[in-house]
Design a protein around this motif. Structure first.
Motif, PDB file in Angstrom:
ATOM      1  N   LEU A 113       0.812  -1.214   0.000  1.00 35.88           N
ATOM      2  CA  LEU A 113       0.000   0.000   0.000  1.00 35.88           C
ATOM      3  C   LEU A 113       0.845   1.264   0.000  1.00 35.88           C
ATOM      4  O   LEU A 113       0.332   2.357   0.154  1.00 35.88           O
ATOM      5  CB  LEU A 113      -0.945  -0.002   1.210  1.00 35.88           C
ATOM      6  CG  LEU A 113      -1.913  -1.170   1.246  1.00 35.88           C
ATOM      7  CD1 LEU A 113      -2.798  -1.089   2.480  1.00 35.88           C
ATOM      8  CD2 LEU A 113      -2.787  -1.178  -0.003  1.00 35.88           C
ATOM      9  N   SER A 114       2.151   1.105  -0.123  1.00 37.51           N
ATOM     10  CA  SER A 114       2.988   2.303  -0.203  1.00 37.51           C
ATOM     11  C   SER A 114       3.006   2.740  -1.645  1.00 37.51           C
ATOM     12  O   SER A 114       2.598   2.015  -2.529  1.00 37.51           O
ATOM     13  CB  SER A 114       4.399   1.943   0.250  1.00 37.51           C
ATOM     14  OG  SER A 114       4.945   1.009  -0.670  1.00 37.51           O
ATOM     15  N   GLY A 115       3.497   3.883  -1.909  1.00 30.14           N
ATOM     16  CA  GLY A 115       3.787   4.242  -3.282  1.00 30.14           C
ATOM     17  C   GLY A 115       2.576   4.533  -4.161  1.00 30.14           C
ATOM     18  O   GLY A 115       1.454   4.742  -3.717  1.00 30.14           O
ATOM     19  N   LEU A 116       2.885   4.518  -5.443  1.00 37.38           N
ATOM     20  CA  LEU A 116       1.942   5.032  -6.425  1.00 37.38           C
ATOM     21  C   LEU A 116       0.953   3.947  -6.852  1.00 37.38           C
ATOM     22  O   LEU A 116       1.091   2.794  -6.494  1.00 37.38           O
ATOM     23  CB  LEU A 116       2.736   5.528  -7.637  1.00 37.38           C
ATOM     24  CG  LEU A 116       3.925   6.423  -7.267  1.00 37.38           C
ATOM     25  CD1 LEU A 116       4.870   6.576  -8.435  1.00 37.38           C
ATOM     26  CD2 LEU A 116       3.415   7.765  -6.801  1.00 37.38           C
ATOM     27  N   LEU A 161      -8.124   2.398  -0.719  1.00 40.04           N
ATOM     28  CA  LEU A 161      -7.101   3.147  -0.007  1.00 40.04           C
ATOM     29  C   LEU A 161      -7.132   4.574  -0.523  1.00 40.04           C
ATOM     30  O   LEU A 161      -6.912   4.822  -1.709  1.00 40.04           O
ATOM     31  CB  LEU A 161      -5.726   2.536  -0.260  1.00 40.04           C
ATOM     32  CG  LEU A 161      -4.566   3.289   0.405  1.00 40.04           C
ATOM     33  CD1 LEU A 161      -4.626   3.135   1.912  1.00 40.04           C
ATOM     34  CD2 LEU A 161      -3.226   2.782  -0.114  1.00 40.04           C
ATOM     35  N   ALA A 162      -7.418   5.528   0.369  1.00 34.88           N
ATOM     36  CA  ALA A 162      -7.433   6.925  -0.054  1.00 34.88           C
ATOM     37  C   ALA A 162      -6.029   7.371  -0.421  1.00 34.88           C
ATOM     38  O   ALA A 162      -5.040   6.895   0.143  1.00 34.88           O
ATOM     39  CB  ALA A 162      -7.983   7.792   1.078  1.00 34.88           C
ATOM     40  N   CYS A 163      -5.945   8.279  -1.370  1.00 37.68           N
ATOM     41  CA  CYS A 163      -4.634   8.771  -1.806  1.00 37.68           C
ATOM     42  C   CYS A 163      -4.242  10.008  -1.026  1.00 37.68           C
ATOM     43  O   CYS A 163      -4.901  11.038  -1.133  1.00 37.68           O
ATOM     44  CB  CYS A 163      -4.683   9.160  -3.285  1.00 37.68           C
ATOM     45  SG  CYS A 163      -5.033   7.807  -4.386  1.00 37.68           S
ATOM     46  N   ASN A 164      -3.192   9.931  -0.252  1.00 35.81           N
ATOM     47  CA  ASN A 164      -2.689  11.118   0.438  1.00 35.81           C
ATOM     48  C   ASN A 164      -1.850  11.985  -0.479  1.00 35.81           C
ATOM     49  O   ASN A 164      -1.757  13.191  -0.311  1.00 35.81           O
ATOM     50  CB  ASN A 164      -1.847  10.705   1.648  1.00 35.81           C
ATOM     51  CG  ASN A 164      -2.696  10.148   2.756  1.00 35.81           C
ATOM     52  OD1 ASN A 164      -3.832  10.558   2.960  1.00 35.81           O
ATOM     53  ND2 ASN A 164      -2.154   9.192   3.499  1.00 35.81           N
ATOM     54  N   ASP A 165      -1.191  11.321  -1.438  1.00 33.35           N
ATOM     55  CA  ASP A 165      -0.270  12.052  -2.325  1.00 33.35           C
ATOM     56  C   ASP A 165      -0.612  11.791  -3.774  1.00 33.35           C
ATOM     57  O   ASP A 165       0.036  10.992  -4.421  1.00 33.35           O
ATOM     58  CB  ASP A 165       1.177  11.602  -2.078  1.00 33.35           C
ATOM     59  CG  ASP A 165       1.688  12.081  -0.745  1.00 33.35           C
ATOM     60  OD1 ASP A 165       2.061  11.238   0.086  1.00 33.35           O
ATOM     61  OD2 ASP A 165       1.693  13.306  -0.555  1.00 33.35           O
ATOM     62  N   PRO A 166      -1.647  12.466  -4.289  1.00 33.63           N
ATOM     63  CA  PRO A 166      -1.974  12.233  -5.702  1.00 33.63           C
ATOM     64  C   PRO A 166      -0.809  12.608  -6.605  1.00 33.63           C
ATOM     65  O   PRO A 166       0.000  13.478  -6.276  1.00 33.63           O
ATOM     66  CB  PRO A 166      -3.170  13.172  -5.941  1.00 33.63           C
ATOM     67  CG  PRO A 166      -3.672  13.528  -4.593  1.00 33.63           C
ATOM     68  CD  PRO A 166      -2.533  13.456  -3.661  1.00 33.63           C
ATOM     69  N   CYS A 167      -0.758  11.942  -7.764  1.00 36.70           N
ATOM     70  CA  CYS A 167       0.314  12.204  -8.719  1.00 36.70           C
ATOM     71  C   CYS A 167       0.022  13.471  -9.508  1.00 36.70           C
ATOM     72  O   CYS A 167      -1.093  13.950  -9.549  1.00 36.70           O
ATOM     73  CB  CYS A 167       0.410  11.068  -9.739  1.00 36.70           C
ATOM     74  SG  CYS A 167       1.025   9.563  -9.055  1.00 36.70           S
TER      75      CYS A 167
END
Lengths: 347, 281, 315
Positions: free
Chosen positions: A47-50, A134-140
């Motif tokens: 669940l880490s990363g992009l 999983l919600a995205c904390n850091d969208p691309c």
């Protein structure tokens, strides 16, 4: 439903309990990037990363799927008669699906679940799948989900929404199935606080990419179809099919019969409007035998025909995969702006 | 859940070679399970997916009329993998048909009206279904004048020749059969392209007259101006389109023209509808 | 290499004005970092849209197939060898082309940089032989030589072999490069090991055909995988079918492939299929002393017969 706190130390234990009741799927790192697949025993989703390279649509809609089996052996009773194939879809859960991909499932469902016809293969798999997002904390940088009616913390299409605070996960069940999922895992510790709203705002502020879609519905279909910019848009395209295959909202498929010896299958495989064969008539006539026509079809379908047919916005969730993976950098965002802003007098 | 991809098993009952080049054959199918015939109840203008086990499926217009019981008939042109296999099959062979699919000619709108049928080549199959349907004693009173303009390259390429001759003798239908050219001294009917004969023989357009046009793109291209000159309004011109199809139920995404799926929202469209759609067919 | 762009723009503009070309095929800046988009520039006033940097690895010859009229094209070493092959195979004629040759020191592999940087790349710049990449609040700099596309690292034809003008001085060719180390490694395997190797290599293939479509050599109106009478290859995920597609495609490129890397570059799932074409390239070199696309007058070995051609496979 109440917000649950999942200590990261309790994660693996919960997964183990879940694996007794569900077949678990999740993103797994293979070499350099993630893809969704069935998790092995004891394997945790990454669940880490992009976001994953290929979309999770393959969990419900595999790239190659046997629909029927048959025998061509004339000595057998039911020869040449098709028998329905497909194992009963056991309960499964996809963990770590992003909100964009979950919203894509609901979009695609409109195609496979119509009043007149229902696709049993897609629907059975879909209904057996619990979607734990999983919600995205850091969208691309290439994510533009907020322009498509979705967002990094969107709950559309999910049974559970997870959010990673760093130290622990927060989980909110959104449906009864989601609640059952959390109970089965044994994750029942109530969260002390609810920071989801502020996390959501922070994530949405990070989205830098956007497309304008407000005029698409009002444009005349034939005007957009005959617009002069398609030749230029299509020049670089190599008609390879990558965009359609990685896209979570693309659903076109081909049906093929294959026989080995005396037994055979009727299968379906992903297909793409990018290929010249897609619309080739038996007579030899092909309404889309030139590349710009096929490129135009893809964008018109996603940004206009779908809008008109289903009245729910564009057929795109802004996941950005086609933008990142197109080998020649054709960008749907550029095309969307061209279409949205197109005026007939511009010729 | 009903599986819309599962065909009804059928057996080939009779095969008729229609044309002198043997590329068109009519197949009569009977259902292996008698109750399937009821489930397959169809209207003139619809099509079905013919499923040849081990080869694939092809979308073919239904040539028989719903008034003909006990079998379903299709006329198939030999062009590719599945149709070639079908052509080499014999009576008694087992395959499948899936359907009925698509929409049909607007029979409720056509009631009480004059119907002008214009067909060319081997696109005549669903038009045969329509003619037999209208001429059936139970239905004939529902329609006013019926004109049929049907042409092929040569006399040997016309479909359903015996039936054409029989219809020509009737007084409740005006037949205008034509061929592009022939050196047959016994040819009794017209010689000329379909658009030309349409210009000469078709009744003028009016609020009570509808044209059903079905044929190869070239025929349609030249028939269109003729109908315009005869004052047929575009919502009184009914057309049946062809498109490459696979699922036939509007799910695989292949056969769209604009937002319409030819297999589900068509194949019957009025010209007025087609004018609003992208010219991609 | 960045210094070429001024000259390229100058030459392209002159071509549009004076050389009777309808357009010049080059690149314009991409919308994501480390990418450029192939672009057909038609108007001299748009000339500043043309770019040239270390992200121009796509083989532009792919866009020449079947074109009528006169066109300009910006060609690196590998591209120019594919132009030679195209001319020999009658896909385009020499007098249709105005070739702006660009000597090349290699293009970078954006997937490799991505894997090394790990986080999302939000910005990338090139400076002095280094690629500087930014994202997630940090910055990292890579030596270009460390992140070259694999085929560029072993390239021995960096200068265009055919051109009308050159956009820069020729660069020194790499000498004594070991090109076939990985091929030899696989040649040394037992058949079972080799089969397992190929299974693993190709198991992720999603049959998108990006490799085939990016390749300038693959121009058949109907590819063999799309034939239905007879159907040579199944379209599903059966590994036998997947391997058949890749092996046969490699064979169809034998004696023609210039190792431009377009196939690997375009694969969305990172399959390193160049190993197959490189084996055939090695065989052509060893059996026929042949390298593709170097001489417009010479026909390839699979096109011609010479009495001294090797015959040891005839038992």
């Amino acid at each position: 439903m109440e917000l649950i706190k999942i200590d990261k130390k309790a994660w693996a234990g919960g997964l183990e309990k879940l694996s007794a009741s569900y077949a678990l799927y999740g993103p797994v790192k293979e070499q350099h990037f993630c893809n969704f697949r069935a998790l092995e025993k004891g394997e945790a989703p990454d669940l880490s990363g992009l976001n994953s390279r290929l979309s999770p649509k393959g969990v419900v809609f595999p790239q190659s799927q046997v629909m029927f089996t048959y025998t061509v052996d004339e000595n057998q009773a039911e020869h040449h008669i098709l028998q329905e194939a497909g194992e009963k879809a056991s309960d499964r859960a996809v963990i770590g699906i992003r909100p964009c991909d979950a919203a894509a499932f609901l979009m695609v469902k409109q195609n496979f679940d119509t009043p007149e016809f229902k696709d049993p293969y897609w629907l059975k798999a879909y209904e057996a799948t619990v979607k734990v997002g999983l919600a995205c904390n850091d969208p691309c940088q290439s994510c533009f989900c907020t322009s498509t009616g979705c967002g990094p913390f969107s709950e559309t299409g999910l049974d559970v929404l997870l959010a990673d605070t760093g130290d622990f996960f927060l989980a909110r069940a959104l449906t009864d199935r989601g609640e059952h999922f959390l109970k089965t895992a044994g994750w029942n510790q109530a969260a002390e606080a609810d920071p989801l709203e502020s996390m959501k705002k922070k994530a949405e502020e990070k989205i830098v990419s956007a497309v304008s879609t407000e005029h698409l519905k009002d444009k005349k279909t034939t005007d957009l179809f005959d617009a002069p910019f398609w030749e230029e848009v299509a020049f670089a395209c190599i008609n390879c099919g990558t965009c359609t295959y990685v896209c979570p909202t693309c659903w076109c498929f081909d049906i093929q019969d294959e026989v080995q010896g005396k037994s055979g299958v009727r299968m379906r495989n992903w297909d793409s409007c990018m290929y010249p064969l897609f619309t080739l008539h038996g007579s030899g006539h092909n309404p889309r035998d030139k590349k710009p026509q096929r490129v135009r079809q893809r964008f018109m379908h996603k940004l206009k025909y779908f809008v008109d047919r289903y009245d729910g916005g564009i057929q795109c969730v802004g996941c950005g995969r086609c933008v990142r993976l197109c080998p020649v950098n054709i960008d749907i965002r550029t095309v969307c702006e061209l279409m949205n802003n197109f005026e007939l007098s511009q010729c | 859940m009903l599986n819309p991809y599962l065909p009804f098993p059928v057996a080939i009952d009779e095969i008729i070679t229609e044309t002198e080049d043997k590329n068109l054959k009519s197949f009569k199918f009977v259902f292996l399970n008698p109750e399937d015939e009821e489930k397959f109840s169809y209207r003139a203008g619809q099509f079905a997916e013919l499923s040849v086990t081990g080869k694939g499926e092809i979308p073919i217009g239904i040539a028989s009329s719903p008034t003909e019981k006990g079998y379903v008939m299709f006329t198939v042109n030999k062009v590719g993998l599945v149709s070639s296999c079908l052509h080499s099959m014999k009576a008694g062979d087992i395959m499948g048909i899936r359907g009925p699919l698509g929409n049909w000619y607007p029979w409720d709108v056509l009631e009480g009206k004059n119907v002008v049928i214009i067909g060319g080549g081997f696109a005549f199959t669903t038009l045969r279904s329509s003619i037999v349907y209208m001429l059936d004693p139970a239905n004939r009173k529902k329609f006013n004048d019926i004109h049929v303009i049907y042409g092929a390259r040569t006399p040997g390429m016309l479909l359903y020749r015996e039936e054409l001759t029989a219809w020509e003798k009737r007084d409740d239908i005006h037949m205008h059969i034509t061929v592009d050219g022939t050196d047959d001294p016994d040819w009794k009917y017209n010689v000329g392209f379909v658009p030309t004969i349409t210009e000469q023989k078709a009744p003028p357009g009016s609020a009570d007259t509808y044209a059903i046009v079905c044929g190869p793109p070239i025929m349609i291209k030249f028939t269109q101006p003729v109908l315009d000159n005869l004052n047929y309004s575009h919502d009184h011109i009914i057309m049946s389109l062809e498109m490459r199809m696979k699922c036939g139920i509007g799910i695989c995404g292949r056969c769209n023209i604009g937002k319409e799926y030819v297999c589900k929202d068509g194949p019957v469209f009025t010209l007025a509808q087609l004018n609003e759609m992208p010219r991609e067919y | 290499m960045l210094e070429y762009i001024q000259k390229i723009r100058e030459l392209a503009k002159a071509a549009l004005k004076d050389n009777g070309v309808e357009g010049v095929i080059g690149f314009r800046k991409g919308t994501v970092p480390l990418m450029n988009e192939p672009y057909l520039i038609k108007k001299p006033e748009d000339i500043d849209r043309l770019v040239w940097d270390s992200h121009c690895g796509i083989n532009l010859t792919n866009y020449l197939t079947g074109r009528k009229g006169r066109l300009g094209i910006i060609a690196k070493g590998c591209d120019s060898r594919n132009i030679v092959t195209h001319i020999i195979e009658n896909k385009i004629s020499r007098d249709q082309l105005y070739i702006i040759g660009v000597p090349c020191k290699g293009m970078v592999d954006r997937h490799q940089i991505s894997a090394l940087f790990r986080d999302e790349i939000q910005d990338a710049k090139e400076n002095n032989g280094r690629i500087i990449v930014k994202g997630s609040g940090r910055e990292e700099s890579f030596a270009k030589a460390d992140v070259l596309q694999e085929n560029c690292a072993i390239c021995m034809h960096r200068n265009p072999v055919i051109y009308d003008v050159l956009a820069g001085d020729t660069v020194e060719e790499q000498k004594d490069v070991e090109r076939y180390e990985d091929v030899r490694r696989i040649e040394a395997m037992t058949p079972e090991e080799r089969n397992r190797f190929f299974d693993e290599l190709l198991s992720g293939c999603i049959r998108c055909y990006a490799c085939r479509n990016a390749c300038p050599l693959c121009y058949c109106p109907t590819c063999f995988v799309d034939e239905s009478r007879p159907q040579w290859v199944g379209k599903g995920q059966d590994l036998v079918d997947v391997k058949t597609f890749h092996f046969l495609r490699a064979y169809h490129c034998a004696g023609r492939c210039t190792d431009c890397g377009a196939c690997e570059r375009s694969c969305p799932v990172g399959i390193k299929m160049r190993i197959l074409t490189k084996k055939l390239e090695k065989d052509c070199l060893e059996m026929f002393q042949w390298e593709a696309g170097l001489d417009i007058e010479q026909r390839p070995p699979l096109d011609t017969y010479k009495p001294e051609d090797p015959e040891d496979f005839i038992k």
